[in-house]
Scaffold this motif. Structure first.
Motif, PDB file in Angstrom:
ATOM      1  N   HIS A  74       1.946   4.430   3.646  1.00 25.65           N
ATOM      2  CA  HIS A  74       2.413   4.341   2.264  1.00 25.65           C
ATOM      3  C   HIS A  74       2.396   5.731   1.641  1.00 25.65           C
ATOM      4  O   HIS A  74       1.436   6.486   1.829  1.00 25.65           O
TER       5      HIS A  74
ATOM      6  N   LEU B 183       2.547   7.829  -1.920  1.00 21.83           N
ATOM      7  CA  LEU B 183       2.394   7.775  -3.362  1.00 21.83           C
ATOM      8  C   LEU B 183       2.735   9.134  -3.956  1.00 21.83           C
ATOM      9  O   LEU B 183       2.656  10.158  -3.270  1.00 21.83           O
ATOM     10  N   ASP B 184       3.105   9.141  -5.227  1.00 24.53           N
ATOM     11  CA  ASP B 184       3.307  10.425  -5.877  1.00 24.53           C
ATOM     12  C   ASP B 184       1.955  10.985  -6.305  1.00 24.53           C
ATOM     13  O   ASP B 184       0.903  10.377  -6.060  1.00 24.53           O
TER      14      ASP B 184
ATOM     15  N   GLU C  19       1.287   6.640  -7.867  1.00 24.50           N
ATOM     16  CA  GLU C  19       2.250   5.549  -7.938  1.00 24.50           C
ATOM     17  C   GLU C  19       3.081   5.503  -6.666  1.00 24.50           C
ATOM     18  O   GLU C  19       3.561   6.528  -6.187  1.00 24.50           O
ATOM     19  N   GLY C  20       3.269   4.291  -6.139  1.00 21.93           N
ATOM     20  CA  GLY C  20       4.043   4.157  -4.910  1.00 21.93           C
ATOM     21  C   GLY C  20       4.836   2.880  -4.825  1.00 21.93           C
ATOM     22  O   GLY C  20       5.269   2.477  -3.749  1.00 21.93           O
ATOM     23  N   GLY C  21       5.033   2.209  -5.952  1.00 19.76           N
ATOM     24  CA  GLY C  21       5.813   0.984  -5.955  1.00 19.76           C
ATOM     25  C   GLY C  21       4.966  -0.236  -5.645  1.00 19.76           C
ATOM     26  O   GLY C  21       3.784  -0.143  -5.299  1.00 19.76           O
ATOM     27  N   PRO C  22       5.571  -1.417  -5.727  1.00 20.33           N
ATOM     28  CA  PRO C  22       4.824  -2.670  -5.568  1.00 20.33           C
ATOM     29  C   PRO C  22       4.232  -2.875  -4.183  1.00 20.33           C
ATOM     30  O   PRO C  22       3.276  -3.654  -4.029  1.00 20.33           O
ATOM     31  N   ALA C  23       4.778  -2.222  -3.164  1.00 20.22           N
ATOM     32  CA  ALA C  23       4.263  -2.413  -1.809  1.00 20.22           C
ATOM     33  C   ALA C  23       3.012  -1.589  -1.530  1.00 20.22           C
ATOM     34  O   ALA C  23       2.319  -1.823  -0.540  1.00 20.22           O
ATOM     35  N   ALA C  24       2.694  -0.625  -2.378  1.00 20.26           N
ATOM     36  CA  ALA C  24       1.540   0.249  -2.143  1.00 20.26           C
ATOM     37  C   ALA C  24       0.243  -0.514  -2.378  1.00 20.26           C
ATOM     38  O   ALA C  24       0.179  -1.425  -3.208  1.00 20.26           O
TER      39      ALA C  24
END
Length: 320
Positions: free
Chosen positions: A189, A191-192, A196-201
């Motif tokens: 995964h 992340l920034d 934050e990495g979206g719902p899959a993170a």
């Protein structure tokens, strides 16, 4: 011999190339003709003046790890070291030079198939990554976050966590391109920098290995799962807020743990055993090293500008 010293702390422009006498190995030391010199985050932190309280002064020769051939030994050192290709830890000084001395206890002979550039991309960082995961009591199936994963410590930590059977290996990085490269090394995964990495993170993590530090550290403490362990191994992004410990106290009932880690606290023989194993793994291709760029020694300032700008992926290497 040519060496790079800090004439003025702060900007990379304060680095100067000077002529210095070739050092003479003291008892228990070896002299190494350097072929590759690692330029890392701790060098940049020292150059900026962040660690002035530790006694660094103008004229300081940067550099802590080199690879090359032993050309001389001090009293009490087996002369059979002469001529061997080695990786060596010089301490917090002396590495940015054509010749460097190091205690023989901090020297590891290199496999024939391992390039000197790869050795300095792994020798210091690999030990930190290994023992950080060990101190975090990482076990297979756990979710791991490597914060600041684009440097050599983070790159190795990602691989070790993946090899160790992590349930997920998340990374923070500054671009999608870097994220894809980290996925090739074992990340699952991306992340920034804000996490934050979206719902899959993953929503939380059992283990966080943090190279960055800085003002956002507190936010990542909040991402620990119950019984989660957070290990800070660097502060390349600056010191955390003075009150970050309050986040732990506010989450008292979740039994969170925070630790700093320096490889200085690991017994020398244990460090060297891990390095020898990792060098052998790298020579076989079982552990990957990433060299961002190889620059001449007299372009050390350019290497530091790249580190300050955050464009380095892996390790910048200097070559005399």
């Amino acid at each position: 011999m040519k060496a790079v010293v800090i004439e003025k702390f702060g900007d990379p422009g304060g680095l100067e190339v000077v002529d210095l006498p070739v050092p003479v190995p003291a008892p228990g030391q070896v002299l190494v003709a350097t072929e590759a010199i690692g330029a890392g985050g701790v060098d940049a932190v020292i150059r900026r003046g962040t660690l002035a309280a530790y006694g660094f002064r103008a004229g300081h020769v940067l550099g802590s790890e080199v690879a090359g051939r032993v050309t001389a030994v001090g009293e009490g050192v087996d002369a059979r070291w002469i001529g061997r290709r080695v990786w060596a830890f010089t301490g917090l000084s002396g590495g940015y030079a054509e010749q460097a001395v190091a205690p023989v206890g901090d020297v590891v002979e290199l496999p024939d198939d391992l390039a000197a550039t790869d050795a300095v991309a792994l020798g210091g960082s690999g030990v930190v990554a290994h023992f950080a995961l060990d101190r975090a009591r990482f076990t297979a199936g756990e979710t791991v976050l490597v914060r600041g994963a684009a440097g050599s410590i983070g790159i190795t930590a990602v691989q070790l966590a993946a090899r160790g059977g992590a349930g997920a290996v998340a990374v923070t990085t500054s671009s999608a391109g870097r994220g894809e490269r980290l996925k090739e090394l074992g990340a699952t995964h991306v992340l920034d920098r804000a996490g934050e990495g979206g719902p899959a993170a993953p929503a939380g993590f059992d283990v966080v290995v943090d190279v960055a530090g800085g003002p956002q550290l507190s936010q990542f403490l909040d991402r620990l799962n119950p019984n989660g362990r957070y290990v800070a191994v660097g502060v390349v992004g600056g010191q955390p807020p003075a009150d970050f410990g309050m986040r732990l106290m506010d989450a008292f009932r979740r039994s969170l743990s925070f630790a700093t880690f320096s490889s200085d606290t690991v017994p020398g023989p244990d460090r060297q055993a891990v390095r020898a194993t990792q060098f052998a793994d790298a020579a076989r291709g079982d552990l990957r090293t990433v060299v961002h760029e190889v620059l001449p020694l007299d372009q050390a300032a350019r290497a530091h500008r790249a580190m300050d700008e955050g464009v380095v992926f892996g390790r910048v290497v200097l070559a005399p």
